[in-house]
Enzyme design. Structure first.
Site, mmCIF file in Angstrom:
data_model
loop_
_atom_site.group_PDB
_atom_site.id
_atom_site.type_symbol
_atom_site.label_atom_id
_atom_site.label_comp_id
_atom_site.label_asym_id
_atom_site.label_seq_id
_atom_site.Cartn_x
_atom_site.Cartn_y
_atom_site.Cartn_z
ATOM 1 N N HIS A 17 -11.760 34.980 3.901
ATOM 2 C CA HIS A 17 -11.312 35.879 4.975
ATOM 3 C C HIS A 17 -10.410 36.949 4.370
ATOM 4 O O HIS A 17 -10.189 36.986 3.151
ATOM 5 C CB HIS A 17 -10.661 35.110 6.117
ATOM 6 C CG HIS A 17 -9.400 34.374 5.767
ATOM 7 N ND1 HIS A 17 -8.220 35.017 5.469
ATOM 8 C CD2 HIS A 17 -9.136 33.049 5.651
ATOM 9 C CE1 HIS A 17 -7.279 34.127 5.209
ATOM 10 N NE2 HIS A 17 -7.807 32.919 5.298
ATOM 11 N N HIS A 20 -7.719 36.282 1.670
ATOM 12 C CA HIS A 20 -8.167 36.094 0.281
ATOM 13 C C HIS A 20 -8.476 37.440 -0.366
ATOM 14 O O HIS A 20 -8.142 37.680 -1.530
ATOM 15 C CB HIS A 20 -9.414 35.206 0.223
ATOM 16 C CG HIS A 20 -9.245 33.904 0.928
ATOM 17 N ND1 HIS A 20 -10.067 33.520 1.962
ATOM 18 C CD2 HIS A 20 -8.325 32.924 0.791
ATOM 19 C CE1 HIS A 20 -9.668 32.335 2.403
ATOM 20 N NE2 HIS A 20 -8.613 31.958 1.717
ATOM 21 N N CYS A 125 0.180 16.221 2.808
ATOM 22 C CA CYS A 125 -0.701 17.033 3.654
ATOM 23 C C CYS A 125 -2.037 17.214 2.950
ATOM 24 O O CYS A 125 -2.100 17.806 1.873
ATOM 25 C CB CYS A 125 -0.110 18.418 3.944
ATOM 26 S SG CYS A 125 -1.322 19.486 4.769
ATOM 27 N N CYS A 128 -2.934 21.040 2.375
ATOM 28 C CA CYS A 128 -2.162 21.682 1.299
ATOM 29 C C CYS A 128 -2.442 21.000 -0.038
ATOM 30 O O CYS A 128 -2.139 21.548 -1.083
ATOM 31 C CB CYS A 128 -0.659 21.564 1.509
ATOM 32 S SG CYS A 128 0.022 22.466 2.884
ATOM 33 N N CYS A 143 2.760 19.023 9.115
ATOM 34 C CA CYS A 143 2.805 20.060 8.084
ATOM 35 C C CYS A 143 3.206 21.377 8.745
ATOM 36 O O CYS A 143 2.551 21.809 9.693
ATOM 37 C CB CYS A 143 1.435 20.198 7.425
ATOM 38 S SG CYS A 143 1.332 21.667 6.384
ATOM 39 N N HIS A 146 0.034 23.899 8.257
ATOM 40 C CA HIS A 146 -1.229 23.616 8.948
ATOM 41 C C HIS A 146 -1.072 22.979 10.321
ATOM 42 O O HIS A 146 -2.037 22.848 11.065
ATOM 43 C CB HIS A 146 -2.122 22.730 8.063
ATOM 44 C CG HIS A 146 -2.540 23.428 6.806
ATOM 45 N ND1 HIS A 146 -1.919 23.229 5.593
ATOM 46 C CD2 HIS A 146 -3.494 24.359 6.596
ATOM 47 C CE1 HIS A 146 -2.486 23.986 4.684
ATOM 48 N NE2 HIS A 146 -3.439 24.689 5.255
ATOM 49 N N LYS A 295 0.198 33.781 10.769
ATOM 50 C CA LYS A 295 -0.513 33.880 9.514
ATOM 51 C C LYS A 295 -2.008 33.767 9.780
ATOM 52 O O LYS A 295 -2.453 32.852 10.476
ATOM 53 C CB LYS A 295 -0.093 32.756 8.565
ATOM 54 C CG LYS A 295 -0.812 32.831 7.233
ATOM 55 C CD LYS A 295 -0.639 31.589 6.374
ATOM 56 C CE LYS A 295 -1.433 31.736 5.080
ATOM 57 N NZ LYS A 295 -1.652 30.504 4.359
ATOM 58 N N LYS A 298 -7.715 30.044 8.100
ATOM 59 C CA LYS A 298 -8.917 29.397 8.615
ATOM 60 C C LYS A 298 -8.548 28.231 9.518
ATOM 61 O O LYS A 298 -9.214 27.964 10.501
ATOM 62 C CB LYS A 298 -9.841 28.972 7.471
ATOM 63 C CG LYS A 298 -9.147 28.210 6.385
ATOM 64 C CD LYS A 298 -9.840 28.406 5.041
ATOM 65 C CE LYS A 298 -8.933 27.870 3.929
ATOM 66 N NZ LYS A 298 -9.135 28.480 2.656
HETATM 67 N N1 MSP Z 1 -6.386 27.002 -4.220
HETATM 68 C C1 MSP Z 1 -5.047 27.376 -3.974
HETATM 69 C C2 MSP Z 1 -4.522 28.271 -5.076
HETATM 70 C C3 MSP Z 1 -4.586 27.720 -6.442
HETATM 71 S S1 MSP Z 1 -4.046 28.851 -7.636
HETATM 72 C C4 MSP Z 1 -3.949 27.979 -9.048
HETATM 73 C C5 MSP Z 1 -4.964 28.130 -2.641
HETATM 74 N N2 MSP Z 1 -6.088 28.629 -2.171
HETATM 75 S S2 MSP Z 1 -6.232 29.382 -0.779
HETATM 76 O O1 MSP Z 1 -7.621 29.752 -0.703
HETATM 77 O O2 MSP Z 1 -5.720 28.588 0.273
HETATM 78 O O3 MSP Z 1 -5.322 30.633 -0.806
HETATM 79 C C6 MSP Z 1 -5.390 31.537 -1.863
HETATM 80 C C7 MSP Z 1 -4.528 32.740 -1.634
HETATM 81 O O4 MSP Z 1 -4.889 33.438 -0.457
HETATM 82 C C8 MSP Z 1 -3.044 32.386 -1.507
HETATM 83 O O5 MSP Z 1 -2.296 33.219 -2.379
HETATM 84 C C9 MSP Z 1 -2.721 32.699 -0.114
HETATM 85 O O6 MSP Z 1 -1.442 33.113 0.102
HETATM 86 C C10 MSP Z 1 -3.701 33.831 0.176
HETATM 87 N N3 MSP Z 1 -3.844 33.945 1.587
HETATM 88 C C11 MSP Z 1 -4.499 33.109 2.444
HETATM 89 N N4 MSP Z 1 -4.262 33.557 3.709
HETATM 90 C C12 MSP Z 1 -3.451 34.639 3.677
HETATM 91 C C13 MSP Z 1 -2.955 35.533 4.627
HETATM 92 N N5 MSP Z 1 -3.155 35.401 5.911
HETATM 93 N N6 MSP Z 1 -2.242 36.606 4.176
HETATM 94 C C14 MSP Z 1 -2.056 36.856 2.863
HETATM 95 N N7 MSP Z 1 -2.513 36.022 1.949
HETATM 96 C C15 MSP Z 1 -3.092 34.851 2.340
HETATM 97 O O7 MSP Z 1 -3.872 28.244 -2.115
#
Ligand code: MSP
Length: 503
Positions: A17, A20, A125, A128, A143, A146, A295, A298
């Site tokens: 989304h 990411h 969690c 997480c 959590c 979440h 925030k 998903k």
């Molecule tokens: N897999 C772990 C990261 C491991 S790094 C060695 C993870 N993955 S994640 O898919 O959940 O998130 C990855 C990144 O996307 C994180 O930096 C997270 O902050 C970012 N984001 C996910 N949702 C977000 C927002 N709504 N806004 C900004 N960034 C966000 O964590």
């Protein structure tokens, strides 16, 4: 000089989304800027495929973890060209080469005496993939991220002696006050450390979807150990010919969201110290994109689909909007209405219109040839030192501030058009020289802002540079100097405009 920058690797438990895309575009802007400076860049992104979040999602969907990982990893991989990310490699942690190197690294940590067997008991969690400390548990043992109930876990695990790294980490933070940027996040990480570090669980026995612990194959590594190591393992097989770890490590910059600060700012440097490996130079922590006040995530279900936005308005508009609307480093709300408003007023009007009318006037009044005239000194104070100014900001990953400074110049050029009114000058043959100066200055100012906007909006700026008849090294940062180029070339009109009006 080489510049090595990373994004977090994304969980494959769901589709990508905008959150990411945000981390990736941020890192991409910096990677592209450093390439403009003539540096060799290695830009890494990828997917985090092991651990409980993925195993649980696969179970819910009735497929194997590997099937789910393959399906969603491809979606993330496909997102990269779509958002114009210029990553040099895409790492998947299920890659056997990564797994082998995780085992080698962790064996070193074990051999160095930083691992022991113990009993874990506490709150966990599964989304997480994190064991929560007292201060991280919300009401009713839930959590805070979440909003799901935490599991009370008790199992025999291998432990990492994080506590023994308290003093070295305190020293790191005392000596390097830009290790974590921005400042607020540095302070957070430091107080987490000074608050006292407990040893942490390094393996899980109940889960089989992960990298086997080499000294005890009944266990797999706790997913964060495997995931963080991607930044290091990728260099041995994903950076071109052979193993390039010696050349590219330590990493210059890890970019990530604030939810994963603790892992990167505390656990990751401790792991590297435990293995005797150099520490990364900087971490940059960005905030959250918020949708409807929360925030975007998903699990909360309030996500904006980046593909839909890009289909309609183009990739560059999305890239621009995210970093203009939300100050990189802070939380900020995004919305369809906000996006549409900035598209109209800033992209279509400020920049698109400046480009269209500058080129159209040169075509109309000078047959497309940029006049051989000196650049107007009136604009020089606004442009002097601009390349250095932007580079300094981007050295601290201040992407939004840098964009604001560039936009001040876009606006200055629009004011210049209004002040000089070239359409009036064109009516008076006695003003021909003046018109030459104005057109040449506009073309050059437009070129300079376009060079600087290139990392933000690669497609649009390349198109505009072609219309401005700029070739070769014209996108190098050294070209972002007012009054040095552009004369004599034949430019062409923009049709359609850079940012067409949406109906
Ligand atoms: N897999 C772990 C990261 C491991 S790094 C060695 C993870 N993955 S994640 O898919 O959940 O998130 C990855 C990144 O996307 C994180 O930096 C997270 O902050 C970012 N984001 C996910 N949702 C977000 C927002 N709504 N806004 C900004 N960034 C966000 O964590």
């Amino acid at each position: 000089m080489a510049f090595y920058v990373t994004t977090p690797i994304y969980y494959v438990n769901a589709a990508p989304h905008l959150g990411h895309a945000y981390s990736t575009i941020g890192a991409d802007i910096l990677a592209r800027h450093h390439r403009q400076r003539g540096e060799e860049v290695f830009f890494l992104t990828g997917t985090d495929e092991h651990g409980e979040p993925v195993a649980l999602a696969a179970e819910r969907e009735g497929v194997t973890p590997k099937e789910l990982a393959d399906r969603n990893a491809h979606r993330f991989e496909a997102l990269m060209p779509r958002i114009n990310a210029s990553n040099d490699f895409f790492i998947r942690t299920s890659d056997p080469r990564h797994k082998q190197r995780v085992q080698d690294f962790m064996q070193r940590v074990y051999d160095n005496g930083h691992v022991y067997k113990g009993l874990y008991e506490g709150w966990y969690c599964p989304r997480c993939a994190d064991f929560k400390s007292e201060s991280e548990i919300a009401e009713g043992n839930t959590c805070p991220i979440h909003r799901i109930p935490l599991d009370h876990e008790q199992e025999e695990n291998w432990f990492f002696r994080l506590s023994t790294f308290q003093a070295p980490l305190e020293q790191l933070y005392a000596q390097q006050d830009d290790f974590v940027l921005p400042r607020q996040r540095f302070n957070e990480a430091r107080s987490f450390i000074t608050g006292g570090l407990n040893d942490i669980s390094l393996s899980r026995a109940k889960i089989s979807w992960g990298v086997d612990v080499p000294w005890d194959p009944e266990h797999v590594f706790y997913v964060w150990f495997d995931a963080l190591l991607n930044y290091y393992t990728a260099l041995s097989f994903g950076a071109g010919d052979g193993d390039r770890t010696e050349e590219l490590w330590p990493c210059d910059l890890h970019v990530m969201g604030k939810d994963i600060l603790k892992f990167h700012a505390v656990i990751w440097p401790a792991m590297l110290l435990a293995a005797g490996v150099a520490l990364p130079r900087h971490l940059f922590i960005h905030g959250y994109l918020l949708l409807d006040g929360e925030k975007m995530s998903k699990s909360l279900g309030n996500v904006l689909d980046p593909f839909e936005v890009m289909d309609r308005y183009g990739t560059d508009a999305l890239r621009y909007y995210c970093f203009r609307e939300v100050s990189f480093g802070q939380d900020g709300a995004v919305s369809t209405a906000g996006f549409e408003s900035r598209y109209e007023t800033e992209l279509a009007n400020d920049y698109g219109n400046l480009a269209s009318r500058t080129l159209a006037m040169i075509v109309r009044y000078r047959d497309g040839q940029v006049p051989f005239a000196d650049a107007d000194p009136a604009l020089a104070p606004d442009f002097d030192g601009i390349a250095e100014e932007i580079s300094e900001l981007l050295d601290r990953a201040e992407i939004t501030q840098a964009l604001e400074r560039i936009w001040q110049r876009v606006r200055r050029l629009n004011r210049y058009v209004e002040e000089q009114a070239p359409w009036q000058l064109a009516k008076d043959p006695a003003q021909a020289d003046r018109l030459d100066t104005v057109l040449r200055s506009l073309a050059d100012g437009l070129r300079v802002v376009t060079v600087l906007l290139h990392p933000y909006m690669p497609e649009t700026t390349e198109r505009l540079m072609r219309a401005l008849a700029q070739e070769g090294d014209s996108l190098h940062i050294a070209a972002a100097r007012y009054g040095v180029a552009t004369v004599g070339v034949t430019v062409s009109r923009l049709d359609p405009p850079l940012f067409p009006k949406q109906t």
